[in-house]
Design an enzyme around this catalytic site. Structure first.
Site, short mmCIF file in Angstrom:
data_model
loop_
_atom_site.label_atom_id
_atom_site.label_comp_id
_atom_site.label_asym_id
_atom_site.label_seq_id
_atom_site.Cartn_x
_atom_site.Cartn_y
_atom_site.Cartn_z
N LYS A 124 0.81 -1.08 0.01
CA LYS A 124 0.08 0.01 0.09
C LYS A 124 0.90 1.23 -0.15
O LYS A 124 1.89 1.01 0.54
CB LYS A 124 -0.88 0.08 1.39
CG LYS A 124 -1.83 -0.95 1.39
CD LYS A 124 -3.35 -0.69 0.85
CE LYS A 124 -4.21 -1.48 0.86
NZ LYS A 124 -4.71 -1.97 2.46
N HIS A 127 1.77 7.05 2.87
CA HIS A 127 0.96 8.07 2.53
C HIS A 127 1.45 9.27 3.60
O HIS A 127 1.99 8.89 4.66
CB HIS A 127 -0.59 7.82 2.37
CG HIS A 127 -1.17 7.25 3.51
ND1 HIS A 127 -1.45 7.86 4.92
CD2 HIS A 127 -1.56 6.02 3.76
CE1 HIS A 127 -1.97 6.98 5.67
NE2 HIS A 127 -2.16 5.79 4.92
N HIS A 130 1.01 7.90 7.57
CA HIS A 130 2.27 7.19 7.83
C HIS A 130 3.50 8.37 8.24
O HIS A 130 4.38 7.90 8.64
CB HIS A 130 2.43 6.00 6.71
CG HIS A 130 1.61 5.37 6.88
ND1 HIS A 130 0.92 4.74 5.82
CD2 HIS A 130 1.10 4.45 7.93
CE1 HIS A 130 0.02 3.66 6.26
NE2 HIS A 130 0.15 3.57 7.25
N1 ARG Z 1 -0.93 -0.42 9.86
C1 ARG Z 1 -1.91 0.33 10.66
C2 ARG Z 1 -2.35 1.24 9.32
O1 ARG Z 1 -1.82 1.63 8.75
C3 ARG Z 1 -1.50 0.85 11.83
C4 ARG Z 1 -0.86 -0.04 12.92
C5 ARG Z 1 -0.47 0.54 14.19
N2 ARG Z 1 -0.02 -0.30 15.31
C6 ARG Z 1 -0.77 -1.14 15.87
N3 ARG Z 1 -0.10 -1.90 16.60
N4 ARG Z 1 -2.14 -1.37 15.74
O2 ARG Z 1 -3.53 1.97 9.98
#
Ligand code: ARG
Length: 562
Positions: A124, A127, A130
């Protein structure tokens, strides 16, 4: 020197402990009148005396030490004015001795902080959301390290879910290995988007995708190989961005890592009577329906994002025995983390209170073209490239002769973006504009970087012939204010760690840079007698080290010249 404590020690009131007195010593509001104040009102009742009388008594009992210039009783307050020279000397000596280590601390010794940040999704786009998660988390990481904590940086990769089944189906139909190797995420994203379009007409593709995901779950060789390759391609691609942001991780254990670690958690939930079956799915309900129930297993047996986060919390506690575990994730996930922490609390684990969601606001980009790749997602790589290109234009206008222009443009452009993300309170939404973050006269990264370069050129150009040091020149207001900011820097780092707020560091650097530029204009460094010149140059050195070190805590490099 801990002035607050030293002042508290001077004050004595019958039956009142040093701790209590210490808690009442406060920085004076009007710094022209005093530096510290001690209000006496609270003691009037117990002592059966008017506050003014108490203040008078305190003053007459104190033998004034050298570090204090004056002590006065004013309207029920005892006002303390510090000896400026003594104060200046103390701050300068401490900072000069510590050099780049100024602000280092041992408060974190023996404590481990886990920080979950960046946590991107495989295949993905990387963005803007992030970007915030990455730079906020990485600066907290560096700040905690500086304060002596043991820190574990975790990139909790989004590498599990039916989307990988879709990607396999898409790749088998339209994928081109060469192209994926060459263009990385972009290539994967194209076929993924295409899958969604085509699946609207041919819904049976979704069944195929589910079947492929099931194969990944079951460890089928072909499925696993593709899955791992997608992951590798993504990580190789984002490594370039992490390099530009100077960000690293100690662990890339993402969602898939917890695939075989959820059952014990589900068992414990059931044993403790916390689960309930609802329409075939397993859920955890909260007392008084304070939140919507947390789904931990779907009717088809599939686990969820939340289930994997539960397993991850236990894993982190068992592996790192954390003092705190921070989750730097957008505020959209508030409910998710509230549920997660509450479930672990309901299971009876007191360490659930040590898990903290560190939320942040959204970043949108004002005007300007967003992405050459279409869609309404803004890619971080494009933003960094655009900022770099503009920085290069500015350099070519202002200082075309500069060496290493490409490198400097990268430092200024990327630095401006990162600094922009870290300037305001993290929870605020940001509307981002290239012109604003690249304005050399604004509250920006380039402004602070420019101040750093100015310090370097002063140090390079100005020489003295003696080691005489006349600190009294630093009692002048423009220098004295700067000394106070230098003095506060170590406390700001601690405050930033307590509030999980790197912007406190950013704003302190802006304050130092702003005050430095006043100091530089007011005090003619090159044309002063040696003693004064040396004292001023010492300030320049300290400011340079604080700015250089502070910016690197934010993940920003400063060019030596610009
Ligand atoms: N990958 C998730 C996202 O992009 C965020 C993960 C954050 N960390 C966690 N332990 N849930 O929305």
């Amino acid at each position: 020197m801990d002035y607050k404590l030293e002042i508290a020690k001077l004050i004595s009131i019958d039956d009142v402990s040093l701790e209590e007195i210490l808690a009442m010593v406060t920085p004076a509001k009007d710094t022209t009148v005093a530096d510290w104040a001690f209000p006496c009102f609270k003691f009037a009742k117990a002592l059966r005396k008017a506050p003014v009388v108490i203040a008078n008594d305190i003053v007459s009992a104190i033998v004034k030490p050298d570090f204090i210039a004056s002590i006065e009783s004013v309207n029920g307050y005892v006002n303390f004015k510090l000896s400026k020279l003594n104060y200046v000397k103390g701050v300068m000596d401490t900072a000069l001795l510590a050099k780049a280590g100024y602000g280092d601390s041992t408060v974190g010794e023996g404590k481990t902080v886990c920080i979950d940040y960046s946590s991107i999704n495989i295949a993905k786009p990387f963005h803007m959301g992030h970007l915030s998660a990455t730079v906020i988390g990485a600066s907290l990481y560096r700040i905690y390290k500086k304060l002596g904590y043991n820190v574990v940086g975790i990139n909790h990769l989004g590498d599990w879910g039916t989307q990988f089944g879709k990607l396999i189906v898409a790749f088998k139909m339209w994928g081109d290995k060469e192209d994926v190797n060459a263009r990385g995420i972009n290539s994967l994203l194209e076929i993924y988007v295409k899958f969604h379009k085509v699946a609207e007409e041919k819904p049976e593709l979704n069944d195929e995708a589910r079947a492929w995901f099931k194969k990944i779950e079951d460890g089928n060789e072909e499925a696993m190989a593709l899955f791992l390759w997608f992951k590798e391609v993504t990580l190789k691609d984002v490594a370039k961005i992490y390099d530009r942001l100077h960000v690293t991780f100690d662990s890339y254990n993402g969602e898939s890592f917890y695939n075989d670690k959820m059952q014990p958690v589900l068992d414990e939930l059931e044993q403790k009577g916390l689960t309930k079956i609802s329409e075939g799915a397993t859920i955890v309900e909260f007392p008084n329906e304070e939140m919507t129930p947390c789904l931990v297993k779907r009717a088809d047996g599939a686990t969820l994002y939340a289930t994997r986060d539960m397993a991850a919390a236990f894993y982190r506690k068992n592996t790192y025995d954390f003092y705190k575990c921070l989750y730097v994730v957008a505020y959209q996930q508030n409910l998710h983390f509230k549920q997660l922490f509450k479930v672990i609390d309901m299971m009876g684990h007191e360490w659930s209170k040590d898990m903290v969601h560190v939320p942040f606001g959204m970043v949108s980009i004002e005007g300007g073209k967003l992405s050459s790749r279409g869609g309404n997602v803004v890619f971080v790589e494009d933003v960094l490239d655009n900022a770099k290109a503009r920085a290069l234009e500015i350099i070519n206008e202002k200082n075309a002769e500069l060496d290493n222009k490409e490198n400097v443009a990268e430092m200024i452009g990327t630095g401006a973006v990162v600094f922009g993300v870290l300037t305001g309170n993290r929870i605020k939404d940001i509307s981002f504009s290239y012109d604003r973050v690249l304005n050399f006269d604004g509250e920006t990264g380039p402004y602070v970087q420019y101040t750093y370069a100015r310090c370097n050129s002063l140090i390079e150009k100005i020489a003295t012939n003696s080691s005489e040091m006349d600190y009294s020149t630093l009692e002048k207001p423009e220098a004295y204010e700067l000394i106070k900011l230098i003095d506060r820097y170590p406390d700001v780092l601690v405050d930033a760690s307590i509030k999980y707020e790197p912007s406190m560091v950013t704003r302190h650097l802006l304050a130092i840079a702003g005050q430095f530029n006043k100091f530089y204009i007011e005090q003619n460094i090159s044309n002063s007698p040696d003693g004064e010149k040396n004292a001023r140059l010492a300030v320049v050195n300290i400011v340079r080290d604080i700015i250089g070190g502070g910016m690197s805590l934010l993940g920003i490099e400063c060019p030596v010249k610009m």
